[in-house]
Every structure is written in structure tokens, then in C-alpha cells.
Scaffold this motif. Sequence first.
Motif, PDB file in Angstrom:
ATOM      1  N   ASP A 279     -17.749 -23.437 -67.535  1.00  0.00           N
ATOM      2  CA  ASP A 279     -18.618 -23.709 -66.389  1.00  0.00           C
ATOM      3  C   ASP A 279     -17.985 -24.710 -65.440  1.00  0.00           C
ATOM      4  O   ASP A 279     -18.069 -24.564 -64.218  1.00  0.00           O
ATOM      5  CB  ASP A 279     -19.970 -24.245 -66.884  1.00  0.00           C
ATOM      6  N   ARG A 280     -17.319 -25.726 -65.989  1.00  0.00           N
ATOM      7  CA  ARG A 280     -16.640 -26.694 -65.118  1.00  0.00           C
ATOM      8  C   ARG A 280     -15.422 -26.058 -64.422  1.00  0.00           C
ATOM      9  O   ARG A 280     -15.103 -26.427 -63.292  1.00  0.00           O
ATOM     10  CB  ARG A 280     -16.200 -27.916 -65.932  1.00  0.00           C
ATOM     11  N   LEU A 281     -14.785 -25.101 -65.057  1.00  0.00           N
ATOM     12  CA  LEU A 281     -13.689 -24.380 -64.398  1.00  0.00           C
ATOM     13  C   LEU A 281     -14.190 -23.603 -63.187  1.00  0.00           C
ATOM     14  O   LEU A 281     -13.469 -23.411 -62.209  1.00  0.00           O
ATOM     15  CB  LEU A 281     -13.024 -23.406 -65.375  1.00  0.00           C
ATOM     16  N   ASN A 282     -15.435 -23.156 -63.259  1.00  0.00           N
ATOM     17  CA  ASN A 282     -16.034 -22.392 -62.162  1.00  0.00           C
ATOM     18  C   ASN A 282     -16.732 -23.276 -61.138  1.00  0.00           C
ATOM     19  O   ASN A 282     -17.233 -22.776 -60.131  1.00  0.00           O
ATOM     20  CB  ASN A 282     -17.049 -21.393 -62.724  1.00  0.00           C
TER      21      ASN A 282
ATOM     22  N   ALA B 173      -8.903 -28.680 -74.735  1.00  0.00           N
ATOM     23  CA  ALA B 173      -8.476 -28.683 -73.326  1.00  0.00           C
ATOM     24  C   ALA B 173      -7.558 -27.522 -72.985  1.00  0.00           C
ATOM     25  O   ALA B 173      -6.936 -27.530 -71.919  1.00  0.00           O
ATOM     26  CB  ALA B 173      -7.779 -30.004 -73.001  1.00  0.00           C
ATOM     27  N   VAL B 174      -7.478 -26.522 -73.835  1.00  0.00           N
ATOM     28  CA  VAL B 174      -6.505 -25.446 -73.571  1.00  0.00           C
ATOM     29  C   VAL B 174      -6.813 -24.672 -72.292  1.00  0.00           C
ATOM     30  O   VAL B 174      -5.901 -24.157 -71.638  1.00  0.00           O
ATOM     31  CB  VAL B 174      -6.378 -24.475 -74.764  1.00  0.00           C
ATOM     32  N   ARG B 175      -8.090 -24.594 -71.909  1.00  0.00           N
ATOM     33  CA  ARG B 175      -8.441 -23.862 -70.689  1.00  0.00           C
ATOM     34  C   ARG B 175      -8.337 -24.725 -69.437  1.00  0.00           C
ATOM     35  O   ARG B 175      -8.396 -24.210 -68.313  1.00  0.00           O
ATOM     36  CB  ARG B 175      -9.862 -23.307 -70.796  1.00  0.00           C
ATOM     37  N   VAL B 176      -8.185 -26.021 -69.589  1.00  0.00           N
ATOM     38  CA  VAL B 176      -8.058 -26.907 -68.433  1.00  0.00           C
ATOM     39  C   VAL B 176      -6.747 -26.597 -67.713  1.00  0.00           C
ATOM     40  O   VAL B 176      -5.715 -26.391 -68.358  1.00  0.00           O
ATOM     41  CB  VAL B 176      -8.091 -28.381 -68.881  1.00  0.00           C
TER      42      VAL B 176
ATOM     43  N   ALA C  29      -6.719 -24.249 -55.051  1.00  0.00           N
ATOM     44  CA  ALA C  29      -5.489 -23.501 -54.867  1.00  0.00           C
ATOM     45  C   ALA C  29      -5.260 -22.618 -56.083  1.00  0.00           C
ATOM     46  O   ALA C  29      -5.614 -22.964 -57.200  1.00  0.00           O
ATOM     47  CB  ALA C  29      -4.317 -24.464 -54.698  1.00  0.00           C
ATOM     48  N   SER C  30      -4.672 -21.451 -55.860  1.00  0.00           N
ATOM     49  CA  SER C  30      -4.491 -20.506 -56.958  1.00  0.00           C
ATOM     50  C   SER C  30      -3.689 -21.113 -58.097  1.00  0.00           C
ATOM     51  O   SER C  30      -3.864 -20.760 -59.259  1.00  0.00           O
ATOM     52  CB  SER C  30      -3.807 -19.232 -56.447  1.00  0.00           C
ATOM     53  N   ALA C  31      -2.806 -22.055 -57.778  1.00  0.00           N
ATOM     54  CA  ALA C  31      -1.991 -22.683 -58.813  1.00  0.00           C
ATOM     55  C   ALA C  31      -2.836 -23.478 -59.797  1.00  0.00           C
ATOM     56  O   ALA C  31      -2.424 -23.715 -60.933  1.00  0.00           O
ATOM     57  CB  ALA C  31      -0.948 -23.594 -58.179  1.00  0.00           C
ATOM     58  N   SER C  32      -4.046 -23.913 -59.378  1.00  0.00           N
ATOM     59  CA  SER C  32      -4.878 -24.728 -60.260  1.00  0.00           C
ATOM     60  C   SER C  32      -5.793 -23.888 -61.137  1.00  0.00           C
ATOM     61  O   SER C  32      -6.555 -24.437 -61.923  1.00  0.00           O
ATOM     62  CB  SER C  32      -5.711 -25.702 -59.426  1.00  0.00           C
ATOM     63  N   LEU C  33      -5.739 -22.565 -61.005  1.00  0.00           N
ATOM     64  CA  LEU C  33      -6.514 -21.704 -61.885  1.00  0.00           C
ATOM     65  C   LEU C  33      -5.792 -21.567 -63.227  1.00  0.00           C
ATOM     66  O   LEU C  33      -4.561 -21.610 -63.299  1.00  0.00           O
ATOM     67  CB  LEU C  33      -6.712 -20.321 -61.262  1.00  0.00           C
ATOM     68  N   SER C  34      -6.565 -21.369 -64.281  1.00  0.00           N
ATOM     69  CA  SER C  34      -5.985 -21.194 -65.615  1.00  0.00           C
ATOM     70  C   SER C  34      -5.733 -19.706 -65.838  1.00  0.00           C
ATOM     71  O   SER C  34      -6.604 -18.974 -66.312  1.00  0.00           O
ATOM     72  CB  SER C  34      -6.928 -21.759 -66.671  1.00  0.00           C
ATOM     73  N   ARG C  35      -4.530 -19.280 -65.508  1.00  0.00           N
ATOM     74  CA  ARG C  35      -4.186 -17.853 -65.524  1.00  0.00           C
ATOM     75  C   ARG C  35      -3.448 -17.425 -66.782  1.00  0.00           C
ATOM     76  O   ARG C  35      -3.222 -16.242 -66.995  1.00  0.00           O
ATOM     77  CB  ARG C  35      -3.331 -17.507 -64.304  1.00  0.00           C
ATOM     78  N   GLY C  36      -3.037 -18.390 -67.607  1.00  0.00           N
ATOM     79  CA  GLY C  36      -2.376 -17.999 -68.841  1.00  0.00           C
ATOM     80  C   GLY C  36      -1.146 -18.825 -69.131  1.00  0.00           C
ATOM     81  O   GLY C  36      -0.548 -19.417 -68.238  1.00  0.00           O
ATOM     82  N   ALA C  37      -0.785 -18.845 -70.410  1.00  0.00           N
ATOM     83  CA  ALA C  37       0.383 -19.591 -70.871  1.00  0.00           C
ATOM     84  C   ALA C  37       1.237 -18.668 -71.726  1.00  0.00           C
ATOM     85  O   ALA C  37       0.856 -17.531 -72.009  1.00  0.00           O
ATOM     86  CB  ALA C  37      -0.083 -20.801 -71.691  1.00  0.00           C
ATOM     87  N   ASN C  38       2.412 -19.140 -72.130  1.00  0.00           N
ATOM     88  CA  ASN C  38       3.206 -18.420 -73.114  1.00  0.00           C
ATOM     89  C   ASN C  38       2.471 -18.536 -74.444  1.00  0.00           C
ATOM     90  O   ASN C  38       2.415 -19.620 -75.036  1.00  0.00           O
ATOM     91  CB  ASN C  38       4.607 -19.032 -73.200  1.00  0.00           C
TER      92      ASN C  38
END
Length: 435
Positions: A111-114, A67-70, A15-24
Amino acid sequence: MATLSQPETKRSIPASASLSRGANYQQLAARFRPVFERIAAGTLEREQRRALPYEPIQWLKEAGFGAVRVPVESGGAGASLPDLIRLLIELGEADSNLPQALRGHFAFVEDRLNAPADASRERWFARFVAGEIVGNAWTEVGSVAIGEVQTRVTRDGERWIISGEKYYSTGTIFADWIDVFAQLDEDGRNVIAAVRADQPGVTRSDDWDGFGQRSTGSGTTRFDSAHVEAEHIIDFSTRFKYQTAFYQLVLLAVLTGVGRAALRDVSHEVRARRRIFSHGNAPSVARDAQVQQVVGEIGARVFAAEAATVQAAEAAQRAYEARFAGDAHAEHEANIAAELDSARAQVVVTELILKATTDLFNALSASGTSEVRRLDRHWRNARTAASHNPLIYKARIVGDWEINRTEPPYAWQIGAGPGGAAAAVEEPVAEQSAA
């Protein structure tokens, strides 16, 4: 009998919500800046003693930096690639060895994110959130021919084992896992083997002899029938497509961090300097217009380097998101853009930072060469990081695209030429970009 999964044939789209799209970003960075400051306080001493940064790596692990990209849903920070690169720049300003030491880790995380959204991926996310980090072991040196892989994963009864020797194993000394580029003995497939580092059969050595980036935990890693779980043998053909761009982005963050550290240090030294020259322009060096110009030009170069690096990271983020958008053509175009933007940035950032780390001595004169200050480390670190992926080839690749629309290579190798005279001295594919 142990089984080994084949490459994925159908993508599992989260789901798009589980993608790492950015933080403040400011809130995210605020979590880590006290750690960065603590790291910076000991950098000069570690440089003088050539001490490996075991404690700083542990501080970063405990702070959740790995884990910042998780995705947030899996316990991470959900940072975008520009977020990550900006954090690595700040870390690089504190100690440029550390973002490079973590380069293999963040590549494996990427790679695990993909990867397909399955239980295996969630187990990796949980490990990253728990503070476990991954090192790198890709390059084989000596008379290895281009395309040849001597490290082998073989079946041993009910289990899998790996044997071989790697160099440029950046960050592996600090790691819980090792991302190993190898070949599957039974069918010749290139694979990634994720190997536990703390087991019999794994030997890690700090024998990197470069004149810069001397505390990255690089060197030789040997595998002597070390155990690999079947689940941790990943077909290389499934590796994330913008990997070469990603590896280069981390080096760009290293270089930009070096530039920021050089700017910080030259500004401090000029402010503190009391001796002046009779033929100078002011009663203090800090008020000398020519010295101010030197420092101002260094600041401008660092500013431009950071802007180029972050913009290249935005292209890689678009490639990451395109991976899950269901449009193969758009994903392909995004991967091209990510590779080209990282190459463009490499060409200019390298020149900007090497110039900045040389010119700082024009503002300080002979006292700036003191061994006590070790200001030369900035140039040595920048020159070393900039030497890994020859920018002359990147400039040519960009030019070939601009003229002929020739696609850039997404993975490459290094090894002995047809005559066998040239030794393989850098990384294939990923750590090749990671050299």
C-alpha cells in the motif's frame, strides 16, 4: 487542533526508476537462504511445542527481508511481486507459518508503494529498511453485521485515539506496527490506522485455535484508547486496488511452500525407509515403482502449483506498474486481470496441494503417521490456509467473468446476515483475503 488529511485527489507519480520492477532473483534469494535453512532446522520442534517463532522473525528482520519490495533508491531490494512470492514460497517450505505471519506486513508495504511519493512514504520506507514490521487487525467477530465496523478512531483533544477489538490478527504479536481497519467517528469514513504496537492501550493475545498454521501469531488484539498519529490515519478509499489479489497470492505462496516441504519430507522418508512389504515391487521402498509414482505425482502437483502462483504474481506486478503509467483504463484492466488470475490459481493450487499432502502417506504407510515426524502438519497447514477465502466463491467469480464478463469484487466483507444469526468469523476486505 489535529488535522486529518483527505483522500488524494491527484496522483504523485514517481520516476520509473523508483518503482520496484525486479531484482536478480538468484542473488536476492542467496541473501536469505541461510536464514531459511536456519528456520527450517527448528520448524519441527516449534510445531511439537506450539512455540511462536519470535527468533525466526527477528532473523528475517535483521536480514532485511521485510524491505525486499522497497525501491532500491530508498534502501530496499526493489523486488518485483513475482520475486517476493518466490521468496515467500521458499520461506514457506522452511516454515509455512512465517509467510502468513508476514502477510499483513507485506500488504502494508504494498500500500505504501502505491501511495503518493511524498515524505510520509519515505518515512515508512525507512522504517521497513530498519527492520520494522507491520501486523494486521481487520476482522471483528461476534454479531457484527456485514459492513459494520465497531472499532473507532476518535478525536481526543489534540490527538487521535483508537478503541475496539479484532480477531485473526495474523502476525501482530511479532509486529512493531499494526494495520487496523477502523471507522472515523466524526464522519463515518472507513480508514486504516497504523498503530504503534508497543504502547499502553494495545493488548495482543495468541488465542488462535485452528488445527493448522498454529504459530502465525494470530488471535485477538484489543485497543483501549491507544494513540494514533494523524499522519498514520489513511483513508481506506486510497487503499491499493489489487489488494484482494495480493492477499490471496501470499496464501498461494504458503500453500506452495507447504507442498514443497511435503515433497522434501516424503522423499527423505522413502530414501531412509528399510522395511518393505512382501507384496511390494522391489527389495527397497526407494526402488519400488509404485512408491516412485506416488512421489513423482506429488512433485508434479507442487511444480504446477508453483507455476500457477508465480504467474498470478506477474499479473499483480502488472497492476502495480499500471498504477503509475497514467492510463486509467489500462490500470483498471490490469486490476481485473490480477484479481482473476489470483482466483484461478487459488482454485487449482488448493486442490493440488491438498492432494499432495494427503498422498504422501500412500508412500509411507502406517509409520508415516508417527507423532514424532508430524507429517500430518503439512495437510493441516494446507487445509487451514486454504479455508480462509472460500474457493467455491472464487470459482464462481471466474465463471461469471468467462460467461458474462462480470467484474470481480475487489474488496469484500464478512459478517452476520440479516437475521443476525451468523457470526462474523473471518476478515473484511484485506485480512478477509488474509483470513
